[in-house]
Design a protein around this motif. Structure first.
Motif, mmCIF file in Angstrom:
data_model
loop_
_atom_site.group_PDB
_atom_site.id
_atom_site.type_symbol
_atom_site.label_atom_id
_atom_site.label_comp_id
_atom_site.label_asym_id
_atom_site.label_seq_id
_atom_site.Cartn_x
_atom_site.Cartn_y
_atom_site.Cartn_z
ATOM 1 N N GLY A 80 23.256 21.516 -27.733
ATOM 2 C CA GLY A 80 23.305 22.956 -27.483
ATOM 3 C C GLY A 80 22.883 23.295 -26.064
ATOM 4 N N TRP A 81 21.804 22.677 -25.625
ATOM 5 C CA TRP A 81 21.319 22.889 -24.258
ATOM 6 C C TRP A 81 22.345 22.395 -23.237
ATOM 7 N N GLN A 84 25.321 24.670 -22.789
ATOM 8 C CA GLN A 84 25.015 25.793 -21.895
ATOM 9 C C GLN A 84 25.117 25.366 -20.433
#
Length: 168
Positions: A80-81, A84
């Motif tokens: 998820g990081w 981004q």
């Protein structure tokens, strides 16, 4: 679709390709070898079929099973990081390449953990009785991706130094 969105889609496609190649190679190993079997390829390289219940270098492999879910959750959070960061840097080359490789590798290993409770490893390098822990395509993508992330940071630091030096 604008050019930056196309680039983001291409980087996601690369991550997907890593997952597909990783899962295909693991499927081949499971179809051709019995668990624990090894095929000698050279004096220093074997193709094996083993499960790794831990992380890199079998870290935490000997625990009761809680590590399976820990590594799944950790991989999902890291992906998820990185997604981004991939979005933010999608117009570049080196960093998104690195992020895509790590994301693809992490997802490939998560698929194994969900399907088997462990990761399928099959690449085993050794010198005599000394051996490197077996690994797979996903692990390789993660390692290359992390190395490229470090390289990108080093380049960024050098560029910042040059900019600072030229402005003084």
């Amino acid at each position: 679709m604008n050019n930056l969105n196309k680039r983001f889609a291409l980087w996601l496609g690369l991550a997907g390709a890593v997952v597909v190649i990783d899962q295909f190679t693991k499927w081949l190993i499971q179809q051709r070898l019995a668990y624990g079997d090894a095929i000698r390829v050279t004096d220093f390289f074997d193709i094996v079929f083993v499960f790794n219940r831990g992380a890199a270098f079998s870290f935490l492999a000997n625990h009761s099973g809680w590590q399976r879910w820990f590594f799944v959750i950790l991989a999902v959070v890291i992906c998820g990081w990185l997604l981004q960061l991939l979005w933010r840097h999608r117009g570049e080359t080196l960093q998104p390449l690195a992020f895509s490789l790590v994301i693809g590798g992490a997802i490939g290993n998560v698929v194994d953990r969900l399907a088997h409770g462990a990761v399928v490893d099959f690449l085993y390098f050794h010198a005599g009785s000394l051996g490197w822990p077996a690994f797979n395509v996903a692990d390789s993508a993660i390692c290359v991706g992390v190395a490229l992330m470090v390289l990108a940071q080093l380049r960024e630091g050098q560029a910042a130094k040059r900019t600072k030096a030229s402005s003084t």
